[in-house]
Design an enzyme around this catalytic site. Structure first.
Site, PDB file in Angstrom:
ATOM      1  CG  HIS A 216      -0.302   0.074   2.515  1.00  0.00           C
ATOM      2  ND1 HIS A 216       0.399  -0.981   3.038  1.00  0.00           N
ATOM      3  CD2 HIS A 216      -0.193   1.077   3.414  1.00  0.00           C
ATOM      4  CE1 HIS A 216       0.893  -0.633   4.202  1.00  0.00           C
ATOM      5  NE2 HIS A 216       0.556   0.616   4.456  1.00  0.00           N
ATOM      6  CG  ASP A 217       2.320   3.542   2.938  1.00  0.00           C
ATOM      7  OD1 ASP A 217       1.456   4.192   2.308  1.00  0.00           O
ATOM      8  OD2 ASP A 217       2.410   3.544   4.175  1.00  0.00           O
ATOM      9  CE  LYS A 220       4.124   6.814   3.465  1.00  0.00           C
ATOM     10  NZ  LYS A 220       4.003   6.394   4.857  1.00  0.00           N
ATOM     11  CG  HIS A 269      -3.526   3.478   1.741  1.00  0.00           C
ATOM     12  ND1 HIS A 269      -2.884   3.598   0.525  1.00  0.00           N
ATOM     13  CD2 HIS A 269      -2.661   3.973   2.666  1.00  0.00           C
ATOM     14  CE1 HIS A 269      -1.689   4.121   0.713  1.00  0.00           C
ATOM     15  NE2 HIS A 269      -1.525   4.375   2.009  1.00  0.00           N
TER      16      HIS A 269
END
Ligand SMILES: [Fe+2]
Length: 369
Positions: A216-217, A220, A269
């Site tokens: 999900h990240d 980054k 999210h």
């Protein structure tokens, strides 16, 4: 002909069709050759099959019995199994079922050889997990073509798996840079699958949540360290960049078709129930359910683990904060209480790293079945 009748391959004439498929004229490095495991108790059958595949660049292993085949599968990386429908110890179909029910071997394609013609037979074989059938008497050109196609598909699956493995490793390295707590991805996957269980979601969606816990990240990776690790408040411009991680993550994963069910989780999210989230300002049930589930898990994890700016809160305190955010209109008012109940009910989920690892391994096994 009874189901247990076997035809000796040695009694069949070898044909002289063009040898297909050819791969490359240069001799390949044996270390990179695909490996085929032949499982048949009749020596002559195995020898003939080996003869047919002589011109196919591959390494061949042989097993007379399923037990010997499973020992080889434990030790070797096998790319294709060619198995006779009639075997000692168990039937070829039972053998297929065992191969396909083991997470370590389930992606190995199986070519089943049978001398029994008929749709029913073929359906039963396919249901047991065989990927393709060849009817005896074997035609060498057909065997080579079928084997070549199955090996190419396996190579494709392997490269997709490798690409996915690289993405997962990348995502975890992002988490390790960004987080002060280990096992963040594992906890997210575990919490969100526990919630999806309670909601009765299908396995495919649970699988997406499992992957979403890790990926999900991933966006980054494109956020400069000066923003990601800034001490103190971010400026409005820095926030704009930070918010981009949802869109960047979706862009990174979107070329992989297998990750399509995970994309809404990655993109959405950080949406909020009342529309004040990002990147699209979605509201209520307009926010994909899987993204809402992962978000609840993510917030719970942030609250219950220590961060440089706060201690780890207890389960009860974390739940109280989340319920308050729900009342404020930020979170899904139905998911939050359900999540609190589910996590509270499964003692293992709140029992530290060992508990999380045990739950995760059980879930992983269940999802791969
Ligand atoms: Fe995020």
């Amino acid at each position: 002909m009874s189901a247990h009748t076997k035809i000796e391959l040695s009694t069949l004439p070898l044909r002289t069709e063009p040898l297909l498929p050819r791969f490359d004229s240069a001799p390949p490095d044996p270390a990179y050759l695909p490996t085929i495991l032949i499982v048949d108790d009749i020596d002559l059958n195995r020898r003939l099959l080996r003869g047919i595949l002589k011109v196919t660049p591959c390494r061949i292993l042989e097993a007379k019995r399923p037990s010997a085949a499973f020992s080889m599968l434990d030790m070797e990386k096998v790319d294709l199994i060619v198995v006779d429908m009639v075997l000692p110890e168990m039937s070829g179909m039972e053998f297929c079922q065992m191969v396909k029910s083991d997470r370590r071997t389930q992606l190995i394609p199986i070519l089943m050889l049978t001398s029994i013609q008929g749709i029913e037979n073929e359906v039963a074989g396919l249901e047991s997990g065989a990927d393709d059938f060849l009817l005896k008497p074997l035609r060498p050109a057909l065997v080579r073509t079928r084997v070549g196609t199955m090996l190419r598909n396996k190579a494709l699956t392997d490269s997709l798996e490798e690409a996915e493995t690289i993405l997962f490793a990348l995502a975890q390295s992002v988490e390790h840079r960004d987080r002060y707590t280990g096992l963040h991805c594992e906890r997210l996957a575990t919490y969100s699958i526990a919630l999806s269980h309670a909601l009765g979601l299908p396995k495919q969606e649970q699988q997406a949540l499992f992957r979403g816990g890790y990926l999900h990240d991933i966006g980054k990776i494109s956020i400069p360290d000066s923003i990601l690790f800034k001490r103190g408040l971010l400026t409005e411009e820095e926030w704009d960049i930070m918010r981009q991680h949802t869109i960047r993550g979706e862009q990174i994963c979107s070329p992989m078709k297998t990750l399509a069910p995970v994309l809404p989780i990655i993109r959405s999210h950080h949406e909020r129930w009342d529309g004040s989230g990002y990147p699209d300002g979605l509201t209520g049930e307009g926010i994909p359910l899987l993204a809402r589930i992962l978000q609840v898990a993510d917030i719970y994890d942030a609250l219950t683990t220590a961060r440089p700016y706060k201690p780890a809160f207890s389960h009860d305190r974390a739940v109280a904060i989340m319920l308050e955010e729900s009342r404020r209109g930020w979170r899904d008012p139905e998911l939050v209480p359900l999540f609190a109940e589910v996590v509270g009910r499964h003692g293992e989920l709140t029992a530290g790293e060992a508990g999380i690892q045990r739950s995760l391994e059980a879930m992983r096994r269940e999802l791969s079945e």
